[in-house]
Write a protein that holds these residues in place. Sequence first.
Motif, PDB file in Angstrom:
ATOM      1  N   LEU A 281       4.597  -0.027   6.829  1.00 32.31           N
ATOM      2  CA  LEU A 281       3.987  -1.120   6.068  1.00 32.31           C
ATOM      3  C   LEU A 281       2.613  -1.469   6.607  1.00 32.31           C
ATOM      4  O   LEU A 281       1.699  -1.795   5.864  1.00 32.31           O
ATOM      5  CB  LEU A 281       4.865  -2.364   6.162  1.00 32.31           C
ATOM      6  N   GLU A 282       2.491  -1.423   7.933  1.00 30.94           N
ATOM      7  CA  GLU A 282       1.252  -1.905   8.531  1.00 30.94           C
ATOM      8  C   GLU A 282       0.146  -0.860   8.526  1.00 30.94           C
ATOM      9  O   GLU A 282      -1.022  -1.203   8.636  1.00 30.94           O
ATOM     10  CB  GLU A 282       1.530  -2.409   9.958  1.00 30.94           C
TER      11      GLU A 282
ATOM     12  N   ARG B 196       3.670  -7.633   1.336  1.00 26.19           N
ATOM     13  CA  ARG B 196       3.906  -7.013   2.632  1.00 26.19           C
ATOM     14  C   ARG B 196       4.564  -8.003   3.605  1.00 26.19           C
ATOM     15  O   ARG B 196       5.509  -7.658   4.307  1.00 26.19           O
ATOM     16  CB  ARG B 196       2.552  -6.557   3.194  1.00 26.19           C
TER      17      ARG B 196
ATOM     18  N   PRO C 225       0.804  -1.226   0.000  1.00 21.82           N
ATOM     19  CA  PRO C 225       0.000   0.000   0.000  1.00 21.82           C
ATOM     20  C   PRO C 225       0.837   1.277   0.000  1.00 21.82           C
ATOM     21  O   PRO C 225       0.290   2.370  -0.083  1.00 21.82           O
ATOM     22  CB  PRO C 225      -0.811  -0.134   1.296  1.00 21.82           C
ATOM     23  N   LEU C 226       2.159   1.136   0.097  1.00 21.59           N
ATOM     24  CA  LEU C 226       3.003   2.331   0.166  1.00 21.59           C
ATOM     25  C   LEU C 226       3.109   3.058  -1.169  1.00 21.59           C
ATOM     26  O   LEU C 226       3.424   4.241  -1.209  1.00 21.59           O
ATOM     27  CB  LEU C 226       4.407   1.935   0.636  1.00 21.59           C
ATOM     28  N   ALA C 227       2.863   2.346  -2.269  1.00 19.49           N
ATOM     29  CA  ALA C 227       3.020   2.984  -3.578  1.00 19.49           C
ATOM     30  C   ALA C 227       1.785   3.816  -3.922  1.00 19.49           C
ATOM     31  O   ALA C 227       0.663   3.446  -3.579  1.00 19.49           O
ATOM     32  CB  ALA C 227       3.250   1.924  -4.641  1.00 19.49           C
ATOM     33  N   ASP C 228       2.017   4.931  -4.598  1.00 25.41           N
ATOM     34  CA  ASP C 228       0.901   5.715  -5.129  1.00 25.41           C
ATOM     35  C   ASP C 228       0.485   5.111  -6.463  1.00 25.41           C
ATOM     36  O   ASP C 228       1.338   4.763  -7.275  1.00 25.41           O
ATOM     37  CB  ASP C 228       1.317   7.169  -5.350  1.00 25.41           C
TER      38      ASP C 228
ATOM     39  N   ALA D 298       0.016   1.887   6.147  1.00 27.42           N
ATOM     40  CA  ALA D 298      -0.117   2.657   4.909  1.00 27.42           C
ATOM     41  C   ALA D 298      -1.487   2.427   4.268  1.00 27.42           C
ATOM     42  O   ALA D 298      -2.030   1.335   4.297  1.00 27.42           O
ATOM     43  CB  ALA D 298       0.979   2.266   3.932  1.00 27.42           C
ATOM     44  N   GLN D 299      -2.023   3.497   3.698  1.00 28.10           N
ATOM     45  CA  GLN D 299      -3.248   3.418   2.915  1.00 28.10           C
ATOM     46  C   GLN D 299      -2.882   3.771   1.482  1.00 28.10           C
ATOM     47  O   GLN D 299      -2.261   4.797   1.241  1.00 28.10           O
ATOM     48  CB  GLN D 299      -4.276   4.425   3.435  1.00 28.10           C
ATOM     49  N   GLN D 300      -3.273   2.924   0.555  1.00 24.76           N
ATOM     50  CA  GLN D 300      -2.928   3.186  -0.831  1.00 24.76           C
ATOM     51  C   GLN D 300      -3.626   4.446  -1.342  1.00 24.76           C
ATOM     52  O   GLN D 300      -4.802   4.662  -1.078  1.00 24.76           O
ATOM     53  CB  GLN D 300      -3.341   2.016  -1.708  1.00 24.76           C
ATOM     54  N   LYS D 301      -2.852   5.276  -2.048  1.00 28.24           N
ATOM     55  CA  LYS D 301      -3.415   6.486  -2.646  1.00 28.24           C
ATOM     56  C   LYS D 301      -3.628   6.209  -4.128  1.00 28.24           C
ATOM     57  O   LYS D 301      -2.701   5.834  -4.827  1.00 28.24           O
ATOM     58  CB  LYS D 301      -2.444   7.650  -2.446  1.00 28.24           C
TER      59      LYS D 301
END
Lengths: 430, 75
Positions: free
Chosen positions: B48-49, A262, A161-164, B51-54
């Motif tokens: 990592l735990e 992850r 989820p870290l990637a835009d 994060a919310q995807q943008k």
Amino acid sequence: MAEAVALTVSAALHLAKDALRARPLHIVGEVTGFKPHTTYRAYYFQLKDEDSVMEVTLWKNVFAEMGVELKDGMIIEVSGHFDVYPAKGSMSFIPRHYKVAGEGDLRAQVAALANKLRDEGLMDATRKKELPWLPERIAVITSPNGAAIHDVLRTLARRYPLADVLFFGTLVEGHGAASGIVRALQTADRYGPDVILLVRGGGSFEDLLPFSDEEVARAIVACGAPVVSGVGHEPDYSIADMVADVRASTPTAAAETVVPARDELLGILAGHLQQLIIPFDQYNLRVDALQQRLEQALPGKLEADVVRIESMRMRLEQAIPTRLERDEMTLANLRLRFITAGARLVTEPQIALTHRGAQLEALSPLKVLSRGYAAVFDSKTHRVIDSIQKVKAHDQVTVQVADGSIFTLVERTEEAEMATRDNSDKNQKE
Amino acid sequence: MAEQTFAEGIAELEAIVHSLESGNLELEDSLTSYERGVTLIKELQTKLETAQQKVTTLLGDVDPAPVEGEEELMV
């Protein structure tokens, strides 16, 4: 023959119109004069063979329903009827259905294009770009409708989820799809993403044709960012798959290809934590042991060392995670690698501290005396007597024990024979 | 200073592991590196735990709304 009543032009054309409309036809011919961009409600083009040519009026709703892109030179089969436009007295064919004639020909065309692009080197492995391990911006090109975009977004969110994510929607089949995909690729690449996903769900050979379009292939190659294709299910590769930097089998697989999981990353972090600890693990034990020795050896002037070591020990204890946390770490090969590194880290300080400990023991025999041993000195020279050669009868000697000194005279000396030297020394002193 | 990205954090962590591995550090420096490494790991785990995807949509459906033809149709 009696002269018939003359018809008006309009009446005549209406007769023709009725006759033509009542006669459905199925015609094969080559498309010519097709203009893909029109503001009319129909596409106007011609179908021809070697000798003849006919006008075609293809309503846009029929075109959209068929979902098959048209280009000059394509051979198509049309079903419908002729019609007459009375205002101009012209005749045009009105298809109700059409399809590409002879799918075999289309496959041959795709294969020929693939060979051409391969000859140009567009599929060379050396041209293909490497994917980044941890992309920060991921461009996704697919239809805004359908399952593919949701599969991709769900997979990316679950794994990394870290990637835009930058989404570029486009038609992926039928008329306008190829040019839309080209535009999306060019637009996406201008945003400077770390990787581009070009995906769509499965479909028939015709559905996937835009992914075998020459312009699409060239647009993929022209991208500065690596392109990963994920075009579903069709057993044939599309040309997009062949020129993409990495080919995945489905949209989900494409998303999995571009980001690490992850859990995998958490495992790597846990492995690094273990790597950090191992050099200190052994060190901690050594420091404990040396600290004990130093304390027992009555350090005095070396108290500062004890304080320093104690503070390091406390830092280690605070910094090193609990046993429970460490049990979570499982990378055995890394452990081996770092046990070696740890040993190196320990050796040098260990040597220094061992040396210092030895000095302390020499300086301070009191610990030994307290256990019942005695030291014997020459009363005049104050040298340690460690041999019968150093004294003779009637010499004055000083015997030091834990709580004080005994002054006495040597009676006689006797060389040790079978007994160990330690025992004979003791006998002498007693 | 901009916040360190995940990839930058991983790179720094790997450098720390490498320097500890080399055995060339003084003990005090080893401890400092160690403490920085543990802090980094905790930060990266948290990232990592949590994060919310943008997701940003930059191009919608490309099918342009057709302009109705004003010219008379042939049929």
